[in-house]
Design an enzyme around this catalytic site. Structure first.
Site, PDB file in Angstrom:
ATOM      1  N   ASP A  57       0.694  -1.143   0.009  1.00 28.74           N
ATOM      2  CA  ASP A  57       0.014   0.044  -0.110  1.00 28.74           C
ATOM      3  C   ASP A  57       1.039   1.185   0.017  1.00 28.74           C
ATOM      4  OD1 ASP A  57      -1.988  -1.822   0.233  1.00 28.74           O
ATOM      5  OD2 ASP A  57      -2.606  -1.304   2.032  1.00 28.74           O
ATOM      6  N   TYR A  60       2.352   1.866  -3.387  1.00 37.19           N
ATOM      7  CA  TYR A  60       0.995   2.532  -4.163  1.00 37.19           C
ATOM      8  C   TYR A  60       1.014   3.841  -4.021  1.00 37.19           C
ATOM      9  CZ  TYR A  60      -3.515   3.326  -6.237  1.00 37.19           C
ATOM     10  OH  TYR A  60      -4.521   3.795  -6.881  1.00 37.19           O
ATOM     11  N   ASP A  61       0.842   4.353  -2.670  1.00 32.97           N
ATOM     12  CA  ASP A  61       0.710   5.451  -2.288  1.00 32.97           C
ATOM     13  C   ASP A  61       1.552   6.665  -2.828  1.00 32.97           C
ATOM     14  OD1 ASP A  61      -1.702   4.935  -0.971  1.00 32.97           O
ATOM     15  OD2 ASP A  61      -0.850   5.081   1.148  1.00 32.97           O
ATOM     16  N   SER A 106     -36.467  -7.553 -10.743  1.00 34.13           N
ATOM     17  CA  SER A 106     -36.223  -8.508  -9.573  1.00 34.13           C
ATOM     18  C   SER A 106     -35.790  -9.823 -10.323  1.00 34.13           C
ATOM     19  CB  SER A 106     -37.385  -8.281  -8.523  1.00 34.13           C
ATOM     20  OG  SER A 106     -36.840  -8.777  -7.322  1.00 34.13           O
ATOM     21  N   GLU A 140     -24.414 -18.355 -10.300  1.00 34.05           N
ATOM     22  CA  GLU A 140     -23.318 -17.380  -9.621  1.00 34.05           C
ATOM     23  C   GLU A 140     -23.786 -16.914  -8.456  1.00 34.05           C
ATOM     24  OE1 GLU A 140     -23.449 -14.930 -13.286  1.00 34.05           O
ATOM     25  OE2 GLU A 140     -24.838 -13.526 -12.586  1.00 34.05           O
ATOM     26  N   LYS A 142     -25.445 -14.960  -5.476  1.00 29.81           N
ATOM     27  CA  LYS A 142     -26.184 -13.786  -5.358  1.00 29.81           C
ATOM     28  C   LYS A 142     -25.671 -13.085  -4.135  1.00 29.81           C
ATOM     29  CE  LYS A 142     -31.262 -12.651  -4.571  1.00 29.81           C
ATOM     30  NZ  LYS A 142     -30.926 -11.447  -3.871  1.00 29.81           N
ATOM     31  N   ASP A 144     -25.124 -10.057  -1.559  1.00 30.90           N
ATOM     32  CA  ASP A 144     -25.806  -9.575  -0.585  1.00 30.90           C
ATOM     33  C   ASP A 144     -25.358  -8.083  -0.280  1.00 30.90           C
ATOM     34  OD1 ASP A 144     -27.941  -9.127   0.968  1.00 30.90           O
ATOM     35  OD2 ASP A 144     -27.210 -10.246   2.782  1.00 30.90           O
ATOM     36  N   ARG A 163     -30.371   1.044  -7.501  1.00 34.96           N
ATOM     37  CA  ARG A 163     -31.405   0.501  -8.524  1.00 34.96           C
ATOM     38  C   ARG A 163     -32.689   1.332  -8.436  1.00 34.96           C
ATOM     39  NH1 ARG A 163     -35.464  -3.359  -6.933  1.00 34.96           N
ATOM     40  NH2 ARG A 163     -35.995  -4.761  -8.659  1.00 34.96           N
ATOM     41  N   GLU A 201     -23.327  -5.475  -8.336  1.00 35.37           N
ATOM     42  CA  GLU A 201     -23.533  -5.458  -6.545  1.00 35.37           C
ATOM     43  C   GLU A 201     -22.330  -4.738  -6.107  1.00 35.37           C
ATOM     44  OE1 GLU A 201     -26.814  -6.491  -6.165  1.00 35.37           O
ATOM     45  OE2 GLU A 201     -26.878  -6.689  -4.023  1.00 35.37           O
ATOM     46  N   TYR A 253     -22.411  -8.611 -12.715  1.00 38.29           N
ATOM     47  CA  TYR A 253     -23.003  -9.930 -13.009  1.00 38.29           C
ATOM     48  C   TYR A 253     -24.208  -9.998 -14.145  1.00 38.29           C
ATOM     49  CZ  TYR A 253     -26.942  -7.742 -10.214  1.00 38.29           C
ATOM     50  OH  TYR A 253     -27.621  -6.680  -9.797  1.00 38.29           O
ATOM     51  N   LYS A 325     -29.190 -18.629 -14.447  1.00 42.05           N
ATOM     52  CA  LYS A 325     -29.575 -18.058 -15.556  1.00 42.05           C
ATOM     53  C   LYS A 325     -29.543 -18.776 -16.614  1.00 42.05           C
ATOM     54  CE  LYS A 325     -28.047 -13.640 -13.696  1.00 42.05           C
ATOM     55  NZ  LYS A 325     -26.863 -12.679 -13.484  1.00 42.05           N
ATOM     56  N   LYS A 349     -32.557 -19.179  -2.847  1.00 46.42           N
ATOM     57  CA  LYS A 349     -32.390 -18.464  -1.422  1.00 46.42           C
ATOM     58  C   LYS A 349     -31.579 -19.544  -0.422  1.00 46.42           C
ATOM     59  CE  LYS A 349     -33.915 -14.558  -0.630  1.00 46.42           C
ATOM     60  NZ  LYS A 349     -33.367 -13.204  -0.688  1.00 46.42           N
ATOM     61  N   CYS A 443     -28.280 -17.543  44.422  1.00 47.83           N
ATOM     62  CA  CYS A 443     -28.412 -18.707  43.656  1.00 47.83           C
ATOM     63  C   CYS A 443     -29.726 -19.304  43.236  1.00 47.83           C
ATOM     64  CB  CYS A 443     -27.275 -19.689  44.191  1.00 47.83           C
ATOM     65  SG  CYS A 443     -27.290 -21.071  43.035  1.00 47.83           S
ATOM     66  N   CYS A 446     -29.153 -23.018  45.243  1.00 47.10           N
ATOM     67  CA  CYS A 446     -28.905 -23.338  46.749  1.00 47.10           C
ATOM     68  C   CYS A 446     -29.236 -21.946  47.488  1.00 47.10           C
ATOM     69  CB  CYS A 446     -27.566 -23.795  46.948  1.00 47.10           C
ATOM     70  SG  CYS A 446     -26.465 -22.378  46.455  1.00 47.10           S
ATOM     71  N   CYS A 461     -22.130 -18.331  42.032  1.00 45.11           N
ATOM     72  CA  CYS A 461     -22.459 -18.689  43.295  1.00 45.11           C
ATOM     73  C   CYS A 461     -21.161 -19.419  43.824  1.00 45.11           C
ATOM     74  CB  CYS A 461     -23.485 -20.015  42.930  1.00 45.11           C
ATOM     75  SG  CYS A 461     -23.795 -21.010  44.618  1.00 45.11           S
ATOM     76  N   CYS A 466     -23.185 -26.615  45.941  1.00 46.64           N
ATOM     77  CA  CYS A 466     -24.391 -26.377  45.315  1.00 46.64           C
ATOM     78  C   CYS A 466     -24.780 -27.648  44.322  1.00 46.64           C
ATOM     79  CB  CYS A 466     -24.205 -25.035  44.542  1.00 46.64           C
ATOM     80  SG  CYS A 466     -25.658 -24.651  43.495  1.00 46.64           S
TER      81      CYS A 466
HETATM   82  S1  IVH Z   1     -29.653 -10.933 -11.651  1.00 43.90           S
HETATM   83  C1  IVH Z   1     -32.253  -9.385 -15.029  1.00 43.90           C
HETATM   84  N1  IVH Z   1     -27.621 -11.864 -10.569  1.00 43.90           N
HETATM   85  O1  IVH Z   1     -30.330  -9.738  -6.667  1.00 43.90           O
HETATM   86  C2  IVH Z   1     -31.458 -10.059 -13.754  1.00 43.90           C
HETATM   87  N2  IVH Z   1     -28.901 -10.462  -9.441  1.00 43.90           N
HETATM   88  O2  IVH Z   1     -33.628  -9.480  -6.845  1.00 43.90           O
HETATM   89  C3  IVH Z   1     -31.666  -9.390 -12.442  1.00 43.90           C
HETATM   90  N3  IVH Z   1     -28.255  -9.761  -6.940  1.00 43.90           N
HETATM   91  O3  IVH Z   1     -31.151  -6.515  -5.939  1.00 43.90           O
HETATM   92  C4  IVH Z   1     -30.746  -9.679 -11.592  1.00 43.90           C
HETATM   93  N4  IVH Z   1     -26.218 -10.944  -7.320  1.00 43.90           N
HETATM   94  O4  IVH Z   1     -28.992  -6.646  -7.020  1.00 43.90           O
HETATM   95  C5  IVH Z   1     -28.604 -11.016 -10.366  1.00 43.90           C
HETATM   96  N5  IVH Z   1     -25.614 -12.574  -9.585  1.00 43.90           N
HETATM   97  C6  IVH Z   1     -26.505 -11.667  -9.515  1.00 43.90           C
HETATM   98  C7  IVH Z   1     -26.954 -11.055  -8.235  1.00 43.90           C
HETATM   99  C8  IVH Z   1     -28.087 -10.357  -8.392  1.00 43.90           C
HETATM  100  C9  IVH Z   1     -27.054 -10.002  -6.493  1.00 43.90           C
HETATM  101  C10 IVH Z   1     -29.179  -8.955  -6.672  1.00 43.90           C
HETATM  102  C11 IVH Z   1     -29.537  -7.732  -7.624  1.00 43.90           C
HETATM  103  C12 IVH Z   1     -31.030  -7.575  -7.043  1.00 43.90           C
HETATM  104  C13 IVH Z   1     -31.655  -8.907  -6.517  1.00 43.90           C
HETATM  105  C14 IVH Z   1     -32.530  -9.432  -7.421  1.00 43.90           C
END
Ligand code: IVH
Length: 707
Positions: A57, A60-61, A106, A140, A142, A144, A163, A201, A253, A325, A349, A443, A446, A461, A466
């Protein structure tokens, strides 16, 4: 992204530029600035995208400051995609509402292999194909975190947005620009793409999150609740510097939209979703790699999902599921969309790690040395596949600090193998009927007044006799790590104690097995098994016996050290505290406790009684430490195992010890050997960075010790 040759060149140039003075003439400055920009972008990629920096680091700096100085002296050298321009004070447009080029939909959810099969069936129906038609799925993580939409035009990052409601988000371009895992310039034009929108994300590494919280705790600042909030909060601060400091990273993604100069669609050039993601990786974006897989069957999909559900705790980032997908983009279009989600994708999920429940009551449990632990009784909830109905509240301070009351709705979490815990009481849901948790003064077993030592968090205690403590000591005595009496657990101890058969630990060895055989649920066979297990335990080595006595602070390690020094348990009767502390690794606290234990006549008569009942209290061969001889293959070496191994880790450590090595717990300059199994993570990286640690595979380890 970069060829080995380019990388070598950049590393070498970095060294040179660190050495040479900053140019003062305009031609020299232009040349240096151009090199520095390239090099810094390369290091940003190594650090933020690859998680594998090749310079410190500090270095780099130093290079960054050099470029800053050049740009300050020659402002004409400043270009918008210079690394120095990532963090700016230009907040124009910040927070404005922007329309996504294509709506950010979604995802539909699934929760098990059965749901995934249904998804596959629905896809086949939509496509009008039978079961044998090959459909590949790209799977892949998901992530968070917080979703992002990035727009590039003419290869330059022109907009970053949240979003929002799916069609319109909030402009956070300034913050997005400060994230080093997002290239400011990316060569889309090579594939004839003029304008493109990507989805991704924003996340933060779990270790970075913990480190930040430690720093905040030190500075007396409020702690972040979890990595997700830290990332989403960081995206939306009005201070791009703060986004940069939090080290928020972005995975991309999804390629949402791509057109050429004339506005013609360019998505058609990609053979598949996977190929699109691969291109983004080659353009310098952070993409899922080992966490992404193209699966040929839905069975392969559910196996991959199950694997990641098992391993999610070891992953560097928080993920709450996987996304599946349809890989072929033509097939995707044929499946189409609902107004809510694409029909060609589904989220799998993971089982929830967090849940809310109501705290109904608090029990006070008494430990084997008298510590009182408040235990919350909650309405049963499912957490990551396990029903949870009682949770430790640790001690009085924990309750006070978190302001937990009876009747509260509490947020409960269970992460991996970790014991469930209460994250917080949700005070916004209170209706006034909640009551304070009354900590007992006496206690509960006891009635002896409880005491709290200054340096301890627990109330205790102090009555050694006890009954509740006695039961706990007996449970400890028979347990796996102590005398290891097979089948003799908590429930037998409690049952026999209630029947009046266990008044002291010595009674464990003088039970009447005919009476036991007559008990409901027993019979001759179980009684005989129990008798054999008890007989076997009588021969346990001395160190297990010492550990089984529940002497405060006397753990397994020191029990072994003591057993190595004496011929008979009773020898300790005459030991002074100094004799204890003379042994390496034996501290004054345990010395004091063991001395006090052996000064107590009742304890002495307990040991005599146990001996009379046939329990071994003498040193056995197993109590004498195996000294590895000077020719042992790993003599004098320190060793650490990391990642997942085929052999059991404890066994591996014992093998290493036998071969003369010393097991250590962390990577430092003192470490000689790191045995890295599959999915070795930060420890491996750290060891490699140190450059002094030998890294072995599991096979190599086995070979070396047998050699
Ligand atoms: S695909 C059209 N891929 O999950 C495709 N979403 O309800 C729609 N998320 O808030 C999303 N990882 O930000 C996709 N590998 C991934 C993801 C991903 C996280 C989130 C996305 C959204 C929610 C989808």
């Amino acid at each position: 992204m970069y060829t080995t040759e380019q990388q070598r060149k950049f590393v070498e140039q970095s060294r040179q530029l660190l050495e040479v003075p900053t140019a003062t003439d305009s031609a020299g400055a232009e040349n240096q600035a151009a090199q520095l920009r390239q090099i810094l972008i390369y290091h940003e990629w190594r650090y933020s995208v690859k998680n594998d920096p090749v310079i410190s680091d500090f270095e780099y700096d130093h290079l960054y400051k050099k470029l800053e100085a050049l740009e300050a002296a020659f402002p004409l050298l400043i270009v918008p995609d210079s690394p120095t321009q990532r963090v700016s004070n230009d907040l124009s447009g910040y927070g404005a509402s922007v329309t996504h080029l294509v709506p950010m939909l979604s995802l539909a959810n699934s929760y098990n292999a059965e749901d995934l099969k249904d998804f596959d069936t629905s896809i086949r129906k939509l496509l009008n194909v039978d079961e044998d038609y090959p459909i590949a799925y790209c799977v892949e993580p998901k992530y968070d975190g917080g979703s992002l939409a990035l727009v590039y035009e003419n290869d330059l990052l022109v907009r970053g947005a949240t979003r929002g409601n799916g069609s319109e988000g909030e402009d956070i371009s300034a913050n997005v620009k400060s994230m080093r895992s997002i290239p400011v310039r990316a060569a889309f034009s090579k594939t004839n793409i003029h304008k493109v929108e990507l989805r991704g994300e924003a996340v933060i590494r779990k270790d970075r999150f913990e480190e930040m919280n430690k720093e905040r705790a030190k500075a007396g600042q409020q702690l972040f609740a979890n990595p997700r909030n830290t990332a989403t909060g960081g995206l939306r601060t009005k201070d791009p510097k703060e986004t940069a400091v939090r080290n928020i990273e972005a995975f991309v993604y999804q390629l949402g939209y791509a057109v050429d100069q004339d506005g013609n669609d360019k998505m058609g050039q990609f053979e598949s979703h996977d190929a699109g993601i691969e291109l983004l990786g080659n353009l310098g974006f952070k993409i899922p790699t080992k966490e992404r897989k193209v699966c040929k069957t839905i069975k392969e999909v559910s196996d991959f999902c199950a694997k990641w559900e098992r391993e999610r705790e070891d992953y560097e980032y928080e993920i709450d599921g996987m996304v599946i997908k349809v890989n072929d983009l033509v097939l995707q279009e044929r499946c189409g969309y609902t107004s809510h989600h694409p029909r060609w994708a589904i989220a799998y999920k993971f089982k929830a790690k967090q849940a809310t429940s109501k705290l109904v009551n608090v029990d006070f449990q008494i430990g084997k040395i008298g510590a009182i632990t408040p235990v919350a009784k909650i309405e049963p909830v499912q957490l990551a596949g396990v029903t949870v109905s009682s949770i430790s509240l640790h001690n009085q301070d924990f309750i006070t600090e978190r302001d937990i009351k009876i009747g509260d709705t509490v947020l409960v979490e269970r992460a991996g193998d970790v014991i469930p815990y209460i994250v917080k009481a949700m005070d916004e849901l209170r209706d006034g009927s909640e009551t304070d948790i009354q900590f007992p003064e006496n206690c509960p077993s006891c009635a002896t007044p409880l005491i709290r030592l200054e340096e301890e968090a627990a109330w205790r205690c102090p009555n050694y006799h006890c009954e509740a403590q006695l039961v706990q000591r007996m449970i400890h005595h028979v347990s796996k790590d102590a005398m290891d009496i097979d089948g003799f657990g908590r429930s037998y101890v409690e049952r026999f104690h209630k029947l009046g058969w266990l008044k002291s630990i010595a009674d464990v060895y003088s039970l009447d097995y005919d009476e036991i055989a007559d008990l409901e649920g027993f019979g001759d066979r179980s009684a005989t098994n129990l008798r054999m297990a008890v007989e076997k335990a009588k021969k346990q080595p001395l160190h297990r016996f010492l550990y089984s006595l529940s002497i405060h602070h006397l753990g397994r390690k020191v029990s072994k050290l003591l057993a190595a020094e004496i011929k008979h348990a009773m020898d300790l009767k005459d030991w002074t505290e100094e004799q204890f502390t003379d042994i390496k690794d034996v501290g004054p606290v345990v010395a004091k406790n063991v001395t006090a234990f052996f000064r107590d006549e009742e304890n002495i008569s307990l040991i005599r009684q146990l001996e009379e009942n046939g329990v071994n209290v003498q040193q056995t061969e197993k109590d004498i430490p195996q000294v590895a001889d000077a020719n042992a293959p790993l003599i004098g070496k320190t060793i650490l195992f990391t990642g997942s191994l085929n052999i059991n880790r404890k066994e591996a450590q014992q093998m290493a010890e036998k071969a003369g090595a010393k097991n250590v717990s962390g990577v430092s300059s003192k470490l000689n050997i790191l045995v890295a199994g599959e999915k070795a993570g930060s420890k491996l990286k750290k060891a490699q960075a140190l450059g002094t640690v030998e890294v072995w595979t599991e096979e190599e380890f086995l070979e070396r010790i047998s050699g």
